[in-house]
Design a protein around this motif. Structure first.
Motif, PDB file in Angstrom:
ATOM      1  N   MET A  24      35.696  47.469  47.965  1.00  0.00           N
ATOM      2  CA  MET A  24      34.535  48.344  47.734  1.00  0.00           C
ATOM      3  C   MET A  24      33.742  48.582  49.013  1.00  0.00           C
ATOM      4  O   MET A  24      33.310  49.697  49.291  1.00  0.00           O
ATOM      5  CB  MET A  24      33.618  47.715  46.671  1.00  0.00           C
ATOM      6  CG  MET A  24      34.239  47.690  45.293  1.00  0.00           C
ATOM      7  SD  MET A  24      33.136  47.013  44.050  1.00  0.00           S
ATOM      8  CE  MET A  24      33.433  45.270  44.223  1.00  0.00           C
ATOM      9  N   GLU A  75      34.004  64.580  37.598  1.00  0.00           N
ATOM     10  CA  GLU A  75      34.675  63.311  37.279  1.00  0.00           C
ATOM     11  C   GLU A  75      35.495  63.495  35.996  1.00  0.00           C
ATOM     12  O   GLU A  75      34.954  63.926  34.982  1.00  0.00           O
ATOM     13  CB  GLU A  75      33.635  62.193  37.105  1.00  0.00           C
ATOM     14  CG  GLU A  75      34.168  60.903  36.532  1.00  0.00           C
ATOM     15  CD  GLU A  75      35.354  60.313  37.281  1.00  0.00           C
ATOM     16  OE1 GLU A  75      35.242  60.006  38.473  1.00  0.00           O
ATOM     17  OE2 GLU A  75      36.437  60.170  36.645  1.00  0.00           O
ATOM     18  N   HIS A 125      35.662  42.955  39.407  1.00  0.00           N
ATOM     19  CA  HIS A 125      35.206  43.463  40.708  1.00  0.00           C
ATOM     20  C   HIS A 125      34.121  42.560  41.266  1.00  0.00           C
ATOM     21  O   HIS A 125      33.042  42.451  40.680  1.00  0.00           O
ATOM     22  CB  HIS A 125      34.711  44.902  40.566  1.00  0.00           C
ATOM     23  CG  HIS A 125      35.835  45.887  40.622  1.00  0.00           C
ATOM     24  ND1 HIS A 125      36.725  46.047  39.592  1.00  0.00           N
ATOM     25  CD2 HIS A 125      36.246  46.728  41.616  1.00  0.00           C
ATOM     26  CE1 HIS A 125      37.628  46.957  39.935  1.00  0.00           C
ATOM     27  NE2 HIS A 125      37.359  47.390  41.155  1.00  0.00           N
ATOM     28  N   LEU A 126      34.415  41.919  42.388  1.00  0.00           N
ATOM     29  CA  LEU A 126      33.487  40.989  43.030  1.00  0.00           C
ATOM     30  C   LEU A 126      33.094  41.584  44.363  1.00  0.00           C
ATOM     31  O   LEU A 126      33.968  41.854  45.195  1.00  0.00           O
ATOM     32  CB  LEU A 126      34.153  39.622  43.262  1.00  0.00           C
ATOM     33  CG  LEU A 126      34.686  38.878  42.028  1.00  0.00           C
ATOM     34  CD1 LEU A 126      33.701  38.955  40.861  1.00  0.00           C
ATOM     35  CD2 LEU A 126      36.065  39.303  41.606  1.00  0.00           C
ATOM     36  N   TYR A 133      41.684  49.681  49.553  1.00  0.00           N
ATOM     37  CA  TYR A 133      40.378  49.463  50.151  1.00  0.00           C
ATOM     38  C   TYR A 133      39.557  48.585  49.222  1.00  0.00           C
ATOM     39  O   TYR A 133      39.538  48.820  48.002  1.00  0.00           O
ATOM     40  CB  TYR A 133      39.621  50.789  50.257  1.00  0.00           C
ATOM     41  CG  TYR A 133      39.976  51.684  51.412  1.00  0.00           C
ATOM     42  CD1 TYR A 133      39.867  51.236  52.716  1.00  0.00           C
ATOM     43  CD2 TYR A 133      40.362  53.001  51.184  1.00  0.00           C
ATOM     44  CE1 TYR A 133      40.138  52.087  53.778  1.00  0.00           C
ATOM     45  CE2 TYR A 133      40.645  53.858  52.245  1.00  0.00           C
ATOM     46  CZ  TYR A 133      40.527  53.392  53.539  1.00  0.00           C
ATOM     47  OH  TYR A 133      40.790  54.236  54.582  1.00  0.00           O
TER      48      TYR A 133
HETATM   49  P1  FAD Z   1      38.008  55.077  42.344  1.00  0.00           P
HETATM   50  O1  FAD Z   1      37.053  53.996  41.966  1.00  0.00           O
HETATM   51  O2  FAD Z   1      39.362  55.028  41.736  1.00  0.00           O
HETATM   52  O3  FAD Z   1      37.324  56.470  42.011  1.00  0.00           O
HETATM   53  C1  FAD Z   1      38.041  57.701  42.038  1.00  0.00           C
HETATM   54  C2  FAD Z   1      37.532  58.551  40.898  1.00  0.00           C
HETATM   55  O4  FAD Z   1      38.081  59.868  41.011  1.00  0.00           O
HETATM   56  C3  FAD Z   1      37.957  58.039  39.524  1.00  0.00           C
HETATM   57  O5  FAD Z   1      36.827  57.830  38.709  1.00  0.00           O
HETATM   58  C4  FAD Z   1      38.851  59.139  38.990  1.00  0.00           C
HETATM   59  O6  FAD Z   1      38.762  59.279  37.583  1.00  0.00           O
HETATM   60  C5  FAD Z   1      38.320  60.348  39.713  1.00  0.00           C
HETATM   61  N1  FAD Z   1      39.309  61.441  39.799  1.00  0.00           N
HETATM   62  C6  FAD Z   1      40.575  61.364  40.268  1.00  0.00           C
HETATM   63  N2  FAD Z   1      41.170  62.573  40.181  1.00  0.00           N
HETATM   64  C7  FAD Z   1      40.271  63.422  39.659  1.00  0.00           C
HETATM   65  C8  FAD Z   1      40.307  64.812  39.297  1.00  0.00           C
HETATM   66  N3  FAD Z   1      41.406  65.557  39.474  1.00  0.00           N
HETATM   67  N4  FAD Z   1      39.190  65.367  38.763  1.00  0.00           N
HETATM   68  C9  FAD Z   1      38.064  64.625  38.562  1.00  0.00           C
HETATM   69  N5  FAD Z   1      37.990  63.308  38.867  1.00  0.00           N
HETATM   70  C10 FAD Z   1      39.072  62.719  39.407  1.00  0.00           C
HETATM   71  N6  FAD Z   1      37.271  45.701  45.582  1.00  0.00           N
HETATM   72  C11 FAD Z   1      36.400  44.732  45.947  1.00  0.00           C
HETATM   73  O7  FAD Z   1      35.670  44.901  46.929  1.00  0.00           O
HETATM   74  N7  FAD Z   1      36.294  43.565  45.213  1.00  0.00           N
HETATM   75  C12 FAD Z   1      37.050  43.328  44.100  1.00  0.00           C
HETATM   76  O8  FAD Z   1      36.936  42.278  43.470  1.00  0.00           O
HETATM   77  C13 FAD Z   1      37.975  44.345  43.694  1.00  0.00           C
HETATM   78  N8  FAD Z   1      38.750  44.157  42.614  1.00  0.00           N
HETATM   79  C14 FAD Z   1      39.644  45.116  42.264  1.00  0.00           C
HETATM   80  C15 FAD Z   1      40.452  44.903  41.131  1.00  0.00           C
HETATM   81  C16 FAD Z   1      41.398  45.852  40.765  1.00  0.00           C
HETATM   82  C17 FAD Z   1      42.257  45.609  39.545  1.00  0.00           C
HETATM   83  C18 FAD Z   1      41.555  47.028  41.547  1.00  0.00           C
HETATM   84  C19 FAD Z   1      42.604  48.042  41.191  1.00  0.00           C
HETATM   85  C20 FAD Z   1      40.753  47.272  42.639  1.00  0.00           C
HETATM   86  C21 FAD Z   1      39.790  46.313  43.011  1.00  0.00           C
HETATM   87  N9  FAD Z   1      38.936  46.522  44.091  1.00  0.00           N
HETATM   88  C22 FAD Z   1      38.054  45.539  44.471  1.00  0.00           C
HETATM   89  C23 FAD Z   1      38.969  47.782  44.866  1.00  0.00           C
HETATM   90  C24 FAD Z   1      37.956  48.820  44.312  1.00  0.00           C
HETATM   91  O9  FAD Z   1      38.274  49.132  42.996  1.00  0.00           O
HETATM   92  C25 FAD Z   1      38.034  50.076  45.192  1.00  0.00           C
HETATM   93  O10 FAD Z   1      37.662  49.756  46.509  1.00  0.00           O
HETATM   94  C26 FAD Z   1      37.114  51.210  44.723  1.00  0.00           C
HETATM   95  O11 FAD Z   1      37.194  51.428  43.359  1.00  0.00           O
HETATM   96  C27 FAD Z   1      37.525  52.471  45.460  1.00  0.00           C
HETATM   97  O12 FAD Z   1      36.653  53.522  45.126  1.00  0.00           O
HETATM   98  P2  FAD Z   1      37.177  55.026  45.139  1.00  0.00           P
HETATM   99  O13 FAD Z   1      35.988  55.867  44.900  1.00  0.00           O
HETATM  100  O14 FAD Z   1      38.008  55.269  46.326  1.00  0.00           O
HETATM  101  O15 FAD Z   1      38.221  55.115  43.916  1.00  0.00           O
END
Ligand code: FAD
Length: 390
Positions: A376, A45, A71-72, A374
């Motif tokens: 969560m 990470e 995030h809800l 997407y």
């Molecule tokens: P991420 O959470 O982005 O995780 C990806 C991780 O990979 C990050 O920590 C990043 O640092 C790491 N990474 C990337 N590249 C590298 C690399 N080269 N080396 C090492 N690590 C790396 N969803 C809901 O259900 N309800 C909500 O209310 C909601 N509110 C939101 C509000 C906002 C402002 C945003 C932007 C999104 C919201 N979401 C919500 C969506 C939710 O954030 C996503 O569904 C979720 O975070 C996706 O998870 P993920 O693991 O795909 O991505």
């Protein structure tokens, strides 16, 4: 700020899987592989914390805040709910959002209550009657669809909503006009045929009782899982014709949840994203506003203000709010929050996806890797379906 402690097994140098990213996509995949498939997993990470964009922490006033925006949690998937419930208890929470229109704070999704708050009674009654005649109870009608209805009253109503709730908000949020944005995104601004003021209508709606970060700690707490924080996978990635490696090891499988264009050095150009400046403010008062989130479609440069004490109740005499200022994403400088959907960007993404398919040990999961918005629960389901429970 909360201190994170993830146990690291000391003598674990060989891994079956390297997982890039400790957000929901990475953490759920790691948990499934470790617990259900007995695989050794290394999670890399690049941030200094786990949780991806769902990371929460306690601020200097003892208030839980979400560093990357509110995030809800909401889902209608029993499978996702039951799976996550193994790692957290929940506090029931139904999100309510208001929009600041013509000096009033009115409920959204725009519904019959909103109409009554904004129009004088005779007019409001007429709009509600017309909506009930044309659409089924509790349907969610995207505003661009309502605009196509030829009825004169509904035309007037849809023009009002378009102008006061939709067009300026969309321009602020996306930096373009609504017609340049994919209908899957604009459908997120519907009018509700009914009086349900809740922002989501999923079966399960709650907040992890001890926060998201604790939930992630529980997901990653396993002797088969090692987590390395503050480490960018791309600094030690290596390539063969058909395999991708890490630290000169090409035997392990890679689950990559980061940005796919970054993985391939932007060889088909950077995929466009929208970013946001998250500006936190502490106020010397117990509460700042009447709801967790108030949207500002027409006023100010920010799109919304969230007050975290409504989500995580707290007796502090102070309160913490978050203002979100959308802005252009600048690769490797700002956080890529929202993929910008249109045909051109989808085609560009397809090129990256096809390139990824050449690597037999590479799997892409997650909002950045798949260039999709997407929620969560969608991501948890993606990981459950991709990795599977043995
Ligand atoms: P991420 O959470 O982005 O995780 C990806 C991780 O990979 C990050 O920590 C990043 O640092 C790491 N990474 C990337 N590249 C590298 C690399 N080269 N080396 C090492 N690590 C790396 N969803 C809901 O259900 N309800 C909500 O209310 C909601 N509110 C939101 C509000 C906002 C402002 C945003 C932007 C999104 C919201 N979401 C919500 C969506 C939710 O954030 C996503 O569904 C979720 O975070 C996706 O998870 P993920 O693991 O795909 O991505």
């Amino acid at each position: 700020m909360a201190t994170l402690t993830i146990p690291k097994p000391k003598d674990c140098y060989m891994y079956d899987y390297v997982i890039v990213g400790a957000g929901f996509a990475g953490a759920v995949s790691a948990n499934l592989l470790a617990t259900h498939h007995n695989k050794k997993v290394l999670v890399i990470e690049k941030r200094v914390h786990i949780g991806g964009n769902c990371y929460d922490e306690v601020d200097e006033n003892g208030i839980v805040v979400h560093r990357y925006g509110p995030h809800l949690f909401h889902t209608s998937s029993k499978e996702v709910w039951e799976y996550l419930s193994r790692f957290t208890e929940w506090t029931p929470y139904e999100h309510k959002v208001l929009a600041h229109i013509h000096g009033k704070n009115v409920p959204i999704p725009f519904n019959f209550n909103t109409i009554e708050a904004l129009f004088e009674p005779t007019h409001a009654k007429q709009f509600i009657q017309k909506l009930s005649q044309h659409y089924p109870q509790n349907a969610k009608i995207p505003i661009l669809e309502l605009q196509k209805n030829p009825d004169e009253d509904l035309q007037q109503l849809s023009n009002f909503i378009y102008e006061n709730l939709f067009v300026h908000y969309t321009a602020k949020q996306w930096g373009v006009s609504p017609h340049e944005i994919d209908s899957a995104v604009t459908a997120r601004v519907p009018i509700l045929i009914g009086r349900d003021d809740r922002y989501f209508n999923d079966t399960f709606q709650a907040i992890p009782k001890h926060g998201y970060t604790k939930l992630f700690e529980a997901l990653l707490y396993h002797p088969n899982i090692t987590v390395e924080l503050n480490k960018d996978f791309l600094t030690e990635v290596c390539w063969q014709e058909k395999r991708i490696g890490f630290r000169n090891d090409f035997t392990c499988k890679i689950i990559y949840t980061g940005a796919v264009d970054e993985l391939f050095g932007y060889c088909f150009e950077a995929l466009p994203y929208r970013s946001t400046d998250m500006v936190f403010e502490t106020m010397d008062q117990a509460y700042f506003q009447e709801a967790a989130t108030i949207n500002y479609p027409n006023d100010h440069d920010y799109t919304r203000i969230t007050e975290f004490k409504h989500i995580h109740p707290n007796l502090s005499p102070k309160t913490t709010i978050l203002k979100e200022y959308p802005k252009e994403h600048c690769k490797e400088i700002t956080v890529p929050y929202y993929p910008i959907f249109n045909d051109k960007n989808q085609e560009q993404y397809t090129q990256y996806m096809q390139k990824a398919q050449h690597f037999s040990n590479l799997t892409l999961i997650g909002r950045l890797a798949e260039y999709r918005y997407y929620d969560m629960d969608d991501i948890v389901l993606r990981a459950l379906n991709t990795v599977g429970i043995a």
